[in-house]
Enzyme design. Structure first.
Site, PDB file in Angstrom:
ATOM      1  N   SER A 142     -23.139  19.512  57.118  1.00 52.49           N
ATOM      2  CA  SER A 142     -23.531  19.560  58.522  1.00 52.49           C
ATOM      3  C   SER A 142     -25.051  19.539  58.574  1.00 52.49           C
ATOM      4  CB  SER A 142     -23.007  20.852  59.163  1.00 52.49           C
ATOM      5  OG  SER A 142     -23.568  21.048  60.444  1.00 52.49           O
ATOM      6  N   TYR A 155     -21.893  30.281  59.616  1.00 53.31           N
ATOM      7  CA  TYR A 155     -21.521  28.861  59.496  1.00 53.31           C
ATOM      8  C   TYR A 155     -22.579  28.109  58.695  1.00 53.31           C
ATOM      9  CZ  TYR A 155     -20.372  24.065  60.820  1.00 53.31           C
ATOM     10  OH  TYR A 155     -20.047  22.716  60.785  1.00 53.31           O
TER      11      TYR A 155
END
Length: 244
Positions: A142, A155
């Site tokens: 990501s 995250y």
């Protein structure tokens, strides 16, 4: 039967979002895709659509948090086809909240799916690829693997870890190609499950404003997979032009 030019590509988290788009793209490129996820009804529908379009696909139930499930997924494909050319470690979750909210179960879920799930895929496929002397592992990270934002600390930690793991894997295994694909805001269901409701609503609003289609990330994966054996595309960051 797949052609001699076709690759056997295994995709985790293939029932929606980037995984689904990648299945469609790689099947359209002529590869045989083996799709894994927990939502087998969605997988079955996707396999039928790919086959109706002239592609080659199969499915199997998969829970990436279980090493036995991941081994079964990969070993079944290897037994059936005699090889695994590419593994796309795509399964992921993103229940965002501030650390002080102490949503510990969701921290563990992100660790189990995003990081441990990726490790399980590597553990199951790496010996097969090393024995054959070739293969490719594509790990989906990501843009959160390059920066840290409030509400996303855990995250981000899992995605930083996936990026670090991938670089170590690349250095240790010169016969195996290792690619990290890091999407920014992308059309998906990631912000639809869990997390702090206000935080997730804000993320969904920002995604509605900025997100690129999942097919854009699938195109990047397709590019990396299509390179010749001696070309290893190590990192691809795919974000909306307007995303900072």
């Amino acid at each position: 039967m797949t052609s001699t030019l076709s690759k056997i590509v295994l995709i985790t988290g293939a029932s929606s979002g980037i995984g689904e788009a990648t299945a469609r793209r790689l099947a359209a490129d002529g590869h045989h895709v083996v799709l894994g996820a927990r939502r087998v009804d969605r997988l079955a529908a996707l396999v039928s659509e790919i086959q109706a379009a002239g592609g080659s696909a199969e499915q199997r139930a998969l829970d990436v948090t279980s090493l036995d499930s991941v081994r079964g997924f990969i070993e079944a494909a290897h037994t059936r086809h005699g090889r695994v050319d590419v593994l796309v470690n795509n399964a992921g979750v993103m229940p965002l909240s501030t650390v002080d909210a102490l949503r510990i179960d969701e921290w563990n879920q992100m660790i189990d799916v995003n990081l441990r799930g990726t490790l399980h895929g590597i553990a199951a496929v790496l010996p097969l690829m090393r024995a054959r002397g070739e293969g490719q592992i594509v790990n989906i990270a990501s843009t959160a693997a390059y920066r840290v934002d409030r509400t996303a600390a855990v995250y981000c930690a899992t995605k930083y870890a996936v990026r670090a793991l991938s670089e170590g894997l690349r250095q240790e295994n010169p016969e195996v190609r290792v690619t990290v694909v890091s999407p920014g805001y992308t059309e998906s269901e990631l912000a639809d499950h869990g997390g702090d409701p206000q935080v997730q609503a804000a993320v969904r609003a920002e995604a509605a404003r900025l997100a690129v289609p999942a097919a854009a990330v699938a195109d990047a994966i397709g590019y990396a997979v299509a390179q010749p054996r001696n070309v290893d595309v190590n990192e691809l960051v795919v974000r909306p032009t307007a995303q900072q």
